[in-house]
Design a protein around this motif. Structure first.
Motif, PDB file in Angstrom:
ATOM      1  N   CYS A  28       0.839  -1.203   0.000  1.00  0.00           N
ATOM      2  CA  CYS A  28       0.000   0.000   0.000  1.00  0.00           C
ATOM      3  C   CYS A  28       0.867   1.244   0.000  1.00  0.00           C
ATOM      4  CB  CYS A  28      -0.924   0.008   1.215  1.00  0.00           C
ATOM      5  SG  CYS A  28      -2.277  -1.164   1.155  1.00  0.00           S
ATOM      6  N   GLY A  29       1.976   1.200   0.724  1.00  0.00           N
ATOM      7  CA  GLY A  29       2.887   2.330   0.784  1.00  0.00           C
ATOM      8  C   GLY A  29       3.539   2.652  -0.543  1.00  0.00           C
ATOM      9  N   ASP A  30       3.545   1.692  -1.464  1.00  0.00           N
ATOM     10  CA  ASP A  30       4.142   1.898  -2.783  1.00  0.00           C
ATOM     11  C   ASP A  30       3.163   2.482  -3.805  1.00  0.00           C
ATOM     12  OD1 ASP A  30       6.570   0.905  -1.899  1.00  0.00           O
ATOM     13  OD2 ASP A  30       6.129  -1.152  -2.554  1.00  0.00           O
ATOM     14  N   ILE A  31       1.906   2.632  -3.415  1.00  0.00           N
ATOM     15  CA  ILE A  31       0.896   3.146  -4.351  1.00  0.00           C
ATOM     16  C   ILE A  31       0.972   4.670  -4.387  1.00  0.00           C
ATOM     17  CG2 ILE A  31      -1.579   3.329  -4.853  1.00  0.00           C
ATOM     18  CD1 ILE A  31      -1.906   0.549  -3.576  1.00  0.00           C
ATOM     19  N   GLU A  32       1.365   5.187  -5.530  1.00  0.00           N
ATOM     20  CA  GLU A  32       1.512   6.631  -5.689  1.00  0.00           C
ATOM     21  C   GLU A  32       0.152   7.317  -5.590  1.00  0.00           C
ATOM     22  OE1 GLU A  32       3.337   9.719  -8.936  1.00  0.00           O
ATOM     23  OE2 GLU A  32       4.216   7.718  -8.759  1.00  0.00           O
ATOM     24  N   GLY A  33       0.098   8.357  -4.769  1.00  0.00           N
ATOM     25  CA  GLY A  33      -1.144   9.104  -4.575  1.00  0.00           C
ATOM     26  C   GLY A  33      -1.896   8.705  -3.326  1.00  0.00           C
ATOM     27  N   LEU A  34      -1.575   7.567  -2.755  1.00  0.00           N
ATOM     28  CA  LEU A  34      -2.216   7.137  -1.514  1.00  0.00           C
ATOM     29  C   LEU A  34      -1.481   7.799  -0.351  1.00  0.00           C
ATOM     30  CD1 LEU A  34      -4.381   5.366  -0.185  1.00  0.00           C
ATOM     31  CD2 LEU A  34      -2.710   3.505  -0.149  1.00  0.00           C
ATOM     32  N   GLU A  35      -2.197   8.628   0.387  1.00  0.00           N
ATOM     33  CA  GLU A  35      -1.572   9.431   1.441  1.00  0.00           C
ATOM     34  C   GLU A  35      -1.609   8.766   2.809  1.00  0.00           C
ATOM     35  OE1 GLU A  35       0.052  12.299   0.896  1.00  0.00           O
ATOM     36  OE2 GLU A  35      -0.351  12.029  -1.240  1.00  0.00           O
ATOM     37  N   ARG A  36      -2.626   7.946   3.080  1.00  0.00           N
ATOM     38  CA  ARG A  36      -2.754   7.350   4.415  1.00  0.00           C
ATOM     39  C   ARG A  36      -3.400   5.976   4.315  1.00  0.00           C
ATOM     40  NH1 ARG A  36      -5.380  10.896   8.865  1.00  0.00           N
ATOM     41  NH2 ARG A  36      -3.297  11.737   8.855  1.00  0.00           N
ATOM     42  N   VAL A  37      -2.865   5.052   5.109  1.00  0.00           N
ATOM     43  CA  VAL A  37      -3.441   3.714   5.239  1.00  0.00           C
ATOM     44  C   VAL A  37      -3.775   3.489   6.706  1.00  0.00           C
ATOM     45  CG1 VAL A  37      -3.065   1.239   4.976  1.00  0.00           C
ATOM     46  CG2 VAL A  37      -2.084   2.822   3.316  1.00  0.00           C
ATOM     47  N   ARG A  38      -5.004   3.144   6.941  1.00  0.00           N
ATOM     48  CA  ARG A  38      -5.463   2.793   8.290  1.00  0.00           C
ATOM     49  C   ARG A  38      -5.935   1.352   8.252  1.00  0.00           C
ATOM     50  NH1 ARG A  38      -7.967   7.588  11.313  1.00  0.00           N
ATOM     51  NH2 ARG A  38      -7.133   9.374  10.213  1.00  0.00           N
ATOM     52  N   PHE A  39      -6.162   0.763   9.403  1.00  0.00           N
ATOM     53  CA  PHE A  39      -6.777  -0.566   9.430  1.00  0.00           C
ATOM     54  C   PHE A  39      -7.564  -0.756  10.715  1.00  0.00           C
ATOM     55  CE2 PHE A  39      -2.361  -1.154  10.813  1.00  0.00           C
ATOM     56  CZ  PHE A  39      -2.507  -1.821  12.031  1.00  0.00           C
ATOM     57  N   THR A  40      -8.562  -1.611  10.617  1.00  0.00           N
ATOM     58  CA  THR A  40      -9.387  -1.986  11.749  1.00  0.00           C
ATOM     59  C   THR A  40      -9.940  -3.382  11.485  1.00  0.00           C
ATOM     60  OG1 THR A  40     -11.119  -1.171  13.220  1.00  0.00           O
ATOM     61  CG2 THR A  40     -11.549  -0.966  10.876  1.00  0.00           C
ATOM     62  N   SER A  41     -10.154  -4.180  12.347  1.00  0.00           N
ATOM     63  CA  SER A  41      -9.926  -4.288  13.765  1.00  0.00           C
ATOM     64  C   SER A  41      -8.813  -5.300  13.992  1.00  0.00           C
ATOM     65  CB  SER A  41     -11.124  -4.808  14.511  1.00  0.00           C
ATOM     66  OG  SER A  41     -12.348  -4.559  13.946  1.00  0.00           O
ATOM     67  N   PRO A  42      -7.696  -4.898  14.536  1.00  0.00           N
ATOM     68  CA  PRO A  42      -6.632  -5.853  14.818  1.00  0.00           C
ATOM     69  C   PRO A  42      -6.903  -6.598  16.127  1.00  0.00           C
ATOM     70  CG  PRO A  42      -5.940  -3.674  15.471  1.00  0.00           C
ATOM     71  CD  PRO A  42      -7.313  -3.527  14.838  1.00  0.00           C
ATOM     72  N   HIS A  43      -6.326  -7.768  16.263  1.00  0.00           N
ATOM     73  CA  HIS A  43      -6.406  -8.526  17.510  1.00  0.00           C
ATOM     74  C   HIS A  43      -5.007  -8.561  18.113  1.00  0.00           C
ATOM     75  CE1 HIS A  43      -7.000 -11.733  20.382  1.00  0.00           C
ATOM     76  NE2 HIS A  43      -8.300 -11.643  20.167  1.00  0.00           N
ATOM     77  N   PRO A  44      -4.867  -8.277  19.392  1.00  0.00           N
ATOM     78  CA  PRO A  44      -3.527  -8.219  20.005  1.00  0.00           C
ATOM     79  C   PRO A  44      -2.682  -9.473  19.799  1.00  0.00           C
ATOM     80  CG  PRO A  44      -5.173  -7.364  21.528  1.00  0.00           C
ATOM     81  CD  PRO A  44      -5.923  -7.946  20.354  1.00  0.00           C
ATOM     82  N   LYS A  45      -3.293 -10.649  19.793  1.00  0.00           N
ATOM     83  CA  LYS A  45      -2.503 -11.883  19.660  1.00  0.00           C
ATOM     84  C   LYS A  45      -1.856 -12.020  18.285  1.00  0.00           C
ATOM     85  CE  LYS A  45      -5.887 -15.346  18.199  1.00  0.00           C
ATOM     86  NZ  LYS A  45      -5.271 -15.684  16.954  1.00  0.00           N
ATOM     87  N   ASP A  46      -2.354 -11.299  17.298  1.00  0.00           N
ATOM     88  CA  ASP A  46      -1.817 -11.390  15.943  1.00  0.00           C
ATOM     89  C   ASP A  46      -0.949 -10.192  15.567  1.00  0.00           C
ATOM     90  OD1 ASP A  46      -2.970 -13.915  15.108  1.00  0.00           O
ATOM     91  OD2 ASP A  46      -4.882 -12.884  15.270  1.00  0.00           O
TER      92      ASP A  46
END
Length: 136
Positions: A104-122
């Motif tokens: 995702c960080g390599d996609i030109e024009g994409l300024e921010r990547v967020r994510f939901t819902s992570p689990h602490p064990k992973d």
């Protein structure tokens, strides 16, 4: 009176539910599903009973959707999954979520990547390293 179906979505739902077009609330941000379901058995949660075991989208499908969204003016995406950082378990790649973040960080024009819902064990070291190393 019976009517003929206007749209057939069964095939789309059998491959991955979010393959269907979605309406966006904002022209600048979008949600992108990476998985559905969950393999955890938390006593308070009904997701595994309703949505089943985790099913992951292929990375190329996810990145293709993100690239299409960026081409339409989206600057921020949120990767969505019930246990998003377990992404890749279905196809046997425990580092898949970190790889996805980096891609995702390599996609030109994409300024921010967020994510939901992570689990602490992973939350693994490679995910933390990818978060630190990815400019978006």
């Amino acid at each position: 009176m019976e009517r003929e179906a206007q749209i057939e979505i069964k095939e789309a739902l059998e491959t991955f539910p979010s393959n269907l077009p979605s309406r966006r609330e904002s022209p600048y941000s979008a949600w992108v599903s990476v998985s559905v379901g969950c393999n955890n058995t938390c006593t308070f949660c009904i997701v595994p009973a309703l949505r089943g075991r985790e099913a992951d989208r292929r990375p190329g499908d996810i990145l293709g959707e993100i690239e299409m969204l960026v081409a339409q003016g989206v600057q921020e995406i949120t990767l969505l999954g019930q246990n998003v950082n377990a992404y890749g378990v279905e196809f046997g790649d425990r580092r898949a979520f970190a790889k996805l973040l980096r891609a995702c960080g390599d996609i030109e024009g994409l300024e921010r990547v967020r994510f939901t819902s992570p689990h602490p064990k992973d939350f693994t070291d490679d995910v933390i390293e990818a978060m630190a190393a990815t400019p978006t």
